[in-house]
Design a protein around this motif. Structure first.
Motif, PDB file in Angstrom:
ATOM      1  N   VAL A  63      -4.400  17.171  14.829  1.00 37.00           N
ATOM      2  CA  VAL A  63      -4.031  17.210  13.427  1.00 37.00           C
ATOM      3  C   VAL A  63      -2.760  16.406  13.173  1.00 37.00           C
ATOM      4  O   VAL A  63      -2.528  15.929  12.066  1.00 37.00           O
ATOM      5  CB  VAL A  63      -3.868  18.679  12.974  1.00 37.00           C
ATOM      6  N   VAL A  64      -1.927  16.211  14.223  1.00 38.23           N
ATOM      7  CA  VAL A  64      -0.672  15.477  14.011  1.00 38.23           C
ATOM      8  C   VAL A  64      -0.935  14.013  13.662  1.00 38.23           C
ATOM      9  O   VAL A  64      -0.398  13.518  12.674  1.00 38.23           O
ATOM     10  CB  VAL A  64       0.247  15.632  15.242  1.00 38.23           C
ATOM     11  N   PRO A  65      -1.796  13.280  14.426  1.00 38.32           N
ATOM     12  CA  PRO A  65      -2.094  11.908  13.973  1.00 38.32           C
ATOM     13  C   PRO A  65      -2.770  11.876  12.622  1.00 38.32           C
ATOM     14  O   PRO A  65      -2.582  10.938  11.855  1.00 38.32           O
ATOM     15  CB  PRO A  65      -3.018  11.357  15.059  1.00 38.32           C
ATOM     16  N   ILE A  66      -3.556  12.924  12.309  1.00 33.71           N
ATOM     17  CA  ILE A  66      -4.241  12.929  11.022  1.00 33.71           C
ATOM     18  C   ILE A  66      -3.236  13.050   9.887  1.00 33.71           C
ATOM     19  O   ILE A  66      -3.356  12.419   8.847  1.00 33.71           O
ATOM     20  CB  ILE A  66      -5.268  14.075  10.968  1.00 33.71           C
ATOM     21  N   ILE A  67      -2.187  13.855  10.081  1.00 35.97           N
ATOM     22  CA  ILE A  67      -1.180  13.990   9.034  1.00 35.97           C
ATOM     23  C   ILE A  67      -0.382  12.707   8.918  1.00 35.97           C
ATOM     24  O   ILE A  67       0.015  12.306   7.829  1.00 35.97           O
ATOM     25  CB  ILE A  67      -0.257  15.186   9.335  1.00 35.97           C
ATOM     26  N   LEU A  68      -0.133  12.041  10.046  1.00 34.49           N
ATOM     27  CA  LEU A  68       0.676  10.835  10.010  1.00 34.49           C
ATOM     28  C   LEU A  68      -0.105   9.615   9.562  1.00 34.49           C
ATOM     29  O   LEU A  68       0.483   8.579   9.282  1.00 34.49           O
ATOM     30  CB  LEU A  68       1.265  10.563  11.400  1.00 34.49           C
ATOM     31  N   PHE A  69      -1.450   9.710   9.511  1.00 33.40           N
ATOM     32  CA  PHE A  69      -2.248   8.525   9.227  1.00 33.40           C
ATOM     33  C   PHE A  69      -1.945   7.858   7.885  1.00 33.40           C
ATOM     34  O   PHE A  69      -1.902   6.634   7.822  1.00 33.40           O
ATOM     35  CB  PHE A  69      -3.740   8.867   9.318  1.00 33.40           C
ATOM     36  N   PRO A  70      -1.735   8.593   6.768  1.00 35.34           N
ATOM     37  CA  PRO A  70      -1.489   7.897   5.497  1.00 35.34           C
ATOM     38  C   PRO A  70      -0.299   6.960   5.518  1.00 35.34           C
ATOM     39  O   PRO A  70      -0.227   6.052   4.687  1.00 35.34           O
ATOM     40  CB  PRO A  70      -1.275   9.036   4.502  1.00 35.34           C
ATOM     41  N   THR A  71       0.630   7.124   6.469  1.00 30.48           N
ATOM     42  CA  THR A  71       1.759   6.203   6.510  1.00 30.48           C
ATOM     43  C   THR A  71       1.306   4.791   6.846  1.00 30.48           C
ATOM     44  O   THR A  71       1.956   3.823   6.482  1.00 30.48           O
ATOM     45  CB  THR A  71       2.777   6.647   7.569  1.00 30.48           C
ATOM     46  N   LEU A  72       0.166   4.666   7.536  1.00 32.28           N
ATOM     47  CA  LEU A  72      -0.335   3.334   7.871  1.00 32.28           C
ATOM     48  C   LEU A  72      -0.868   2.602   6.653  1.00 32.28           C
ATOM     49  O   LEU A  72      -1.021   1.392   6.686  1.00 32.28           O
ATOM     50  CB  LEU A  72      -1.458   3.436   8.911  1.00 32.28           C
ATOM     51  N   LEU A  73      -1.175   3.379   5.592  1.00 33.33           N
ATOM     52  CA  LEU A  73      -1.819   2.754   4.452  1.00 33.33           C
ATOM     53  C   LEU A  73      -0.831   2.226   3.443  1.00 33.33           C
ATOM     54  O   LEU A  73      -1.221   1.627   2.451  1.00 33.33           O
ATOM     55  CB  LEU A  73      -2.739   3.771   3.766  1.00 33.33           C
ATOM     56  N   PHE A  74       0.465   2.461   3.637  1.00 34.27           N
ATOM     57  CA  PHE A  74       1.461   2.002   2.681  1.00 34.27           C
ATOM     58  C   PHE A  74       2.424   1.080   3.391  1.00 34.27           C
ATOM     59  O   PHE A  74       3.496   1.495   3.822  1.00 34.27           O
ATOM     60  CB  PHE A  74       2.197   3.198   2.075  1.00 34.27           C
ATOM     61  N   PRO A  75       2.056  -0.199   3.541  1.00 32.22           N
ATOM     62  CA  PRO A  75       2.921  -1.102   4.296  1.00 32.22           C
ATOM     63  C   PRO A  75       4.170  -1.467   3.514  1.00 32.22           C
ATOM     64  O   PRO A  75       4.226  -1.357   2.301  1.00 32.22           O
ATOM     65  CB  PRO A  75       2.037  -2.336   4.510  1.00 32.22           C
ATOM     66  N   THR A  76       5.187  -1.882   4.243  1.00 29.43           N
ATOM     67  CA  THR A  76       6.397  -2.397   3.620  1.00 29.43           C
ATOM     68  C   THR A  76       6.530  -3.856   4.025  1.00 29.43           C
ATOM     69  O   THR A  76       5.948  -4.281   5.016  1.00 29.43           O
ATOM     70  CB  THR A  76       7.635  -1.646   4.096  1.00 29.43           C
ATOM     71  N   SER A  77       7.299  -4.600   3.257  1.00 21.51           N
ATOM     72  CA  SER A  77       7.467  -6.009   3.584  1.00 21.51           C
ATOM     73  C   SER A  77       8.873  -6.415   3.217  1.00 21.51           C
ATOM     74  O   SER A  77       9.422  -5.953   2.220  1.00 21.51           O
ATOM     75  CB  SER A  77       6.449  -6.841   2.810  1.00 21.51           C
ATOM     76  N   LYS A  78       9.446  -7.295   4.023  1.00 20.77           N
ATOM     77  CA  LYS A  78      10.797  -7.733   3.717  1.00 20.77           C
ATOM     78  C   LYS A  78      10.794  -8.986   2.845  1.00 20.77           C
ATOM     79  O   LYS A  78      11.832  -9.514   2.517  1.00 20.77           O
ATOM     80  CB  LYS A  78      11.551  -8.002   5.011  1.00 20.77           C
ATOM     81  N   HIS A  79       9.563  -9.478   2.490  1.00 23.67           N
ATOM     82  CA  HIS A  79       9.494 -10.686   1.679  1.00 23.67           C
ATOM     83  C   HIS A  79       9.582 -10.333   0.211  1.00 23.67           C
ATOM     84  O   HIS A  79       9.248  -9.219  -0.208  1.00 23.67           O
ATOM     85  CB  HIS A  79       8.184 -11.423   1.942  1.00 23.67           C
ATOM     86  N   LEU A  80       9.992 -11.308  -0.599  1.00 18.33           N
ATOM     87  CA  LEU A  80      10.038 -11.101  -2.032  1.00 18.33           C
ATOM     88  C   LEU A  80       8.633 -11.179  -2.619  1.00 18.33           C
ATOM     89  O   LEU A  80       8.233 -10.330  -3.411  1.00 18.33           O
ATOM     90  CB  LEU A  80      10.933 -12.158  -2.675  1.00 18.33           C
ATOM     91  N   ILE A  81       7.890 -12.199  -2.210  1.00 10.78           N
ATOM     92  CA  ILE A  81       6.517 -12.346  -2.687  1.00 10.78           C
ATOM     93  C   ILE A  81       5.601 -11.774  -1.614  1.00 10.78           C
ATOM     94  O   ILE A  81       5.521 -12.298  -0.514  1.00 10.78           O
ATOM     95  CB  ILE A  81       6.187 -13.830  -2.925  1.00 10.78           C
ATOM     96  N   THR A  82       4.895 -10.689  -1.941  1.00  9.01           N
ATOM     97  CA  THR A  82       4.095  -9.978  -0.936  1.00  9.01           C
ATOM     98  C   THR A  82       2.620 -10.114  -1.273  1.00  9.01           C
ATOM     99  O   THR A  82       2.255 -10.754  -2.247  1.00  9.01           O
ATOM    100  CB  THR A  82       4.469  -8.497  -0.912  1.00  9.01           C
ATOM    101  N   ASN A  83       1.783  -9.456  -0.479  1.00 16.87           N
ATOM    102  CA  ASN A  83       0.351  -9.532  -0.763  1.00 16.87           C
ATOM    103  C   ASN A  83      -0.016  -8.521  -1.849  1.00 16.87           C
ATOM    104  O   ASN A  83       0.813  -7.735  -2.309  1.00 16.87           O
ATOM    105  CB  ASN A  83      -0.459  -9.315   0.510  1.00 16.87           C
TER     106      ASN A  83
END
Lengths: 196, 226
Positions: free
Chosen positions: B20-40
């Motif tokens: 259940v621990v990876p399952i709870i942590l999984f949504p973090t993979l779906l919200f990427p961050t980027s250090k660029h100004l223009i992102t995808n």
């Protein structure tokens, strides 16, 4: 991503360039080489702009190209149908209550994506372009300001030149004229002296 | 057909390890961050949504209340992502477990109460007595208000658990009913349509996140600003 924005603007400006843009990522994909020579961290090898082309959202296009020489166009579809029927008949995949849940969920998702996908993508691109346009505006304003400062500086320099001419050069002319007049007077006096 | 209806809600373990621990942590993979100004496009849309929600929720608070923005925004994103991922077939939703919802609700509620009591003691204690009550009713009303205060975290947790669990269970039951009626060919198509409609309504589970964070927000608002 900057090049994607540039690409979208150029496609409106020059439509003939649009096809060229779609060819280049595929070429880049084909020329990617792995494990040749020593790994080095810099320069970073260029990453492709778009991901690989995918059919039906799951199966890469390369699979269809791979089967085409031997089985033609219908090959992958016959293989897919056979696999699905095999899984169903051997009860590898069991139809249960969740099958219908999955069917309805996938149906809704496909419907939603097909209907609202392009408009959402356009909205996202527009946000990007707005950001870029804002920064571009700031840059242009800054350049304009500097240009104005340069022009003003030039006009100030012209003014000082004029002043220089007015005051220094004129005065020089006057002193030279005075000098000549004095010398003439002296010459006249000198001429008058030997007569005495 | 003696199917165990508890199976979708059993906490998953894999070879004795809590999966259940990876399952709870999984949504973090779906919200990427980027250090660029223009992102995808994905990051742009997610950022836009978070900005929208934040503007909607946090502008009513004072400066002190707005220090909670990170907490509340991550809360709403987490619950929304977890509930939406639970709609996929054969997936496990952590928010169906009462333990997890209580673990989310009690500390947050207690935080708001303690903040109110610490910085505005008189104001927060005055909440126990609504304005304009006739004098004989005061003792009873204080008791009732105390009970309603202490029931807030329980209500928050149970509301979320019950809604999500009921939705999942209903989808499962209607799916099995469709399956059973398929051989009879009797109203099967209409039931699948009902299932479809129910699914779209269940996707308003996202609205439940709104309800969750909003009620929490309301309590924070009351405790801090008033």
């Amino acid at each position: 991503m900057l090049s994607r924005v540039v690409l979208s603007t150029t496609s409106t400006v020059a439509p003939s360039l649009k096809n060229a843009a779609f060819l280049s990522p595929g070429v880049l994909q084909a020329t990617r080489t792995f494990h040749t020579g020593q790994p080095h961290l810099a320069p970073v090898p260029p990453l492709p702009e778009y991901g690989g082309k995918v059919r039906y959202g799951l199966i890469p296009e390369e699979f269809f190209q791979f089967l085409y020489p031997k089985t033609g166009v219908t090959g992958p579809y016959v293989l897919g149908t056979g696999l699905i029927l095999y899984a169903l008949s051997k009860e590898i995949y069991v139809i249960s209550a969740e099958t219908f849940t999955a069917m309805s969920l996938i149906g809704i998702m496909v419907y939603g994506i097909k209907k609202y996908g392009p408009s959402v993508a356009e909205f996202a691109d527009k946000l990007n372009e707005q950001k870029l346009a804002q920064l571009e505006e700031v840059k242009q304003a800054s350049i304009q300001q500097i240009q104005n400062a340069i022009d003003m500086e030039k006009s100030q320099q012209a003014l000082t030149q004029k002043r220089h001419y007015l005051f220094v050069v004129q005065r020089e002319k006057e002193t030279v004229a005075k000098c000549i007049a004095d010398l003439k007077l002296l010459a006249k006096k000198a001429q008058a002296q030997p007569v005495m | 057909m003696n199917e165990n209806l508890f199976t979708p809600f059993m906490v998953p373990t894999f070879l004795g390890l809590p999966a259940v621990v990876p399952i709870i942590l999984f949504p973090t993979l779906l919200f990427p961050t980027s250090k660029h100004l223009i992102t995808n496009r994905l990051i742009i849309i997610q950022r836009n949504l978070v900005q929208l929600i934040m503007k909607q929720m946090m502008t009513i608070h004072s400066t002190k209340g707005q220090t909670w923005s990170l907490m509340l925004m991550s809360l709403i994103i987490f619950i929304a992502a977890t509930n939406l991922l639970g709609l996929l077939p054969h997936s496990f939703t952590p928010t169906t477990q009462l333990s997890m919802n209580l673990a989310m609700a009690i500390p947050l509620w207690a935080g708001t109460v303690i903040t109110g009591l610490r910085f505005k003691t008189k104001n927060s204690l005055a909440h126990f007595l609504p304005q304009g009550t006739p004098t004989p009713l005061i003792p009873m009303l204080v008791v009732i208000e105390t009970i309603s205060l202490f029931i807030q975290p329980v209500a928050l947790a149970v509301r979320l658990t019950a809604n999500i669990t009921a939705g999942h269970l209903l989808m499962h039951l209607i799916g099995s009913a469709t399956l059973a009626l398929l051989t009879a060919s009797f109203l099967a198509t209409s039931l699948t349509l009902v299932l479809l409609v129910l699914l779209t309504i269940l996707e308003m589970a996202v609205a439940l996140i709104q309800a969750y964070v909003f009620t929490l927000l309301v309590s924070l608002y009351l405790h801090d600003n008033t």
